[in-house]
Design an enzyme around this catalytic site. Structure first.
Site, mmCIF file in Angstrom:
data_model
loop_
_atom_site.group_PDB
_atom_site.id
_atom_site.type_symbol
_atom_site.label_atom_id
_atom_site.label_comp_id
_atom_site.label_asym_id
_atom_site.label_seq_id
_atom_site.Cartn_x
_atom_site.Cartn_y
_atom_site.Cartn_z
ATOM 1 N N HIS A 151 72.103 17.040 49.043
ATOM 2 C CA HIS A 151 72.311 18.049 48.647
ATOM 3 C C HIS A 151 71.963 19.059 49.313
ATOM 4 O O HIS A 151 71.760 20.114 50.648
ATOM 5 C CB HIS A 151 73.431 18.805 47.430
ATOM 6 C CG HIS A 151 73.996 20.200 47.799
ATOM 7 N ND1 HIS A 151 75.835 19.496 48.144
ATOM 8 C CD2 HIS A 151 74.569 20.705 48.082
ATOM 9 C CE1 HIS A 151 75.826 20.785 48.464
ATOM 10 N NE2 HIS A 151 75.554 21.702 48.167
ATOM 11 N N GLU A 152 70.527 19.767 48.860
ATOM 12 C CA GLU A 152 69.830 20.862 48.830
ATOM 13 C C GLU A 152 68.948 20.635 50.124
ATOM 14 O O GLU A 152 68.553 21.807 50.794
ATOM 15 C CB GLU A 152 68.876 20.831 47.667
ATOM 16 C CG GLU A 152 69.636 21.567 46.619
ATOM 17 C CD GLU A 152 70.860 22.889 46.655
ATOM 18 O OE1 GLU A 152 70.532 23.381 47.283
ATOM 19 O OE2 GLU A 152 71.735 22.720 45.844
ATOM 20 N N HIS A 155 71.062 20.912 52.721
ATOM 21 C CA HIS A 155 70.760 22.546 53.651
ATOM 22 C C HIS A 155 70.062 22.962 53.975
ATOM 23 O O HIS A 155 69.673 23.934 55.334
ATOM 24 C CB HIS A 155 71.329 23.462 52.659
ATOM 25 C CG HIS A 155 72.315 23.477 51.578
ATOM 26 N ND1 HIS A 155 73.642 24.326 52.544
ATOM 27 C CD2 HIS A 155 72.391 23.728 50.407
ATOM 28 C CE1 HIS A 155 74.773 23.695 51.643
ATOM 29 N NE2 HIS A 155 74.139 23.543 50.084
ATOM 30 N N HIS A 161 77.591 23.449 53.448
ATOM 31 C CA HIS A 161 79.041 23.506 52.933
ATOM 32 C C HIS A 161 79.945 22.461 53.775
ATOM 33 O O HIS A 161 80.947 23.293 54.147
ATOM 34 C CB HIS A 161 79.752 24.569 51.920
ATOM 35 C CG HIS A 161 77.979 24.062 50.617
ATOM 36 N ND1 HIS A 161 78.261 25.441 50.414
ATOM 37 C CD2 HIS A 161 77.965 23.590 50.198
ATOM 38 C CE1 HIS A 161 77.060 25.722 49.369
ATOM 39 N NE2 HIS A 161 77.195 23.897 48.947
#
Ligand SMILES: [Zn+2]
Length: 255
Positions: A151-152, A155, A161
């Protein structure tokens, strides 16, 4: 001045000072939420699956450059704060991009732009390449999970998101009255490049149903079927992977 320092200095020896400089910059400049995405433990660990949606900056300066061999090398340094087991989780996350995309996270060897993965305040990452060294925070304990690492990193590659994407109101109803006031910025709609991919409740970038709830009531309800599962992904979805490839690897025709 701080930014110039970051751009100029990138040796491992200077990393400690560089990171402190980066952190001061965040506080001092009061960076907008579109620039830095920060999630609390609940949101990022219980995060759902889905497609990642690229910030418009990926059409300009925040996209990582593709090498002449067609691959996109993203250098990283991992802090020595982590245990051997935690290190394995982080490295597994870094390596998980190899078989499914042209992204290659590689150990930092003096490159100008790189990620510094460390245990800081929560799970967070900047959105896309910032220039110089940039922190990806995976706090221990709480953030060192495979899905959170992916997830990070997404980013850091420029993806928002799922519930922030431009067409989200057709797929999800945001219940702002149930969201902690200080966290409402996490639910603002963004002008995203959706890369011709559908909204995906199973994206690893999708928050869970009660993320940032102030009263244990849902903060998001799927439309039209309110019973659809959201926010429970354990790893990148097929559409997450498709988006990486469409943003970074398209001309390779390998994926
Ligand atoms: Zn996030």
């Amino acid at each position: 001045m701080c930014l110039k320092f970051i751009n100029r200095i990138y040796s491992k020896r200077s990393l400690g000072r560089l990171v402190r400089c980066t952190e001061r910059k965040i506080k001092k400049d009061d960076m907008p939420v579109s620039t830095i995405i920060q999630s609390n433990k609940h949101a990022d660990i219980a995060v759902s699956t889905g497609f990642k949606n690229a910030d418009p900056c990926t059409a300009r300066e925040c996209k990582w450059e593709r090498s002449t061999d067609g691959l996109v090398y993203v250098p990283y340094v991992i802090s020595n704060q982590y245990s051997p087991d935690e290190l394995k989780v982080i490295e597994r996350g870094l390596w998980s991009f190899v078989d499914v995309s042209c992204i290659r996270f590689v150990p930092h060897e003096g490159q100008r732009h790189f990620l510094y993965i460390k245990s800081h305040s929560g799970c967070y990452s900047y959105l896309g390449r910032q220039g110089g060294g940039q922190v990806v925070s995976l706090k221990r304990p709480g953030c060192v999970y495979h899905r959170t690492v992916q997830h990070e990193l997404l980013h850091a590659l420029g993806f928002h998101h799922e519930q922030n994407r431009s067409d989200r109101d057709k797929h999800i109803k945001i219940l702002f009255e149930n969201i902690k006031p200080a966290q409402r910025h996490n639910f603002m709609r963004r002008e995203t490049n959706n890369l011709a991919t559908p909204y995906d409740y199973k994206s690893v970038m999708h928050y869970s149903r009660k993320a940032f709830s102030r009263n244990n009531e849902p903060t998001m309800i799927p439309i039209p079927d309110r019973n659809v599962v959201i926010g429970e992904a354990r790893s990148m979805s097929r559409n997450d992977i498709l988006r990486i490839n469409r943003l970074y690897c398209r001309t390779l025709n390998l994926y």
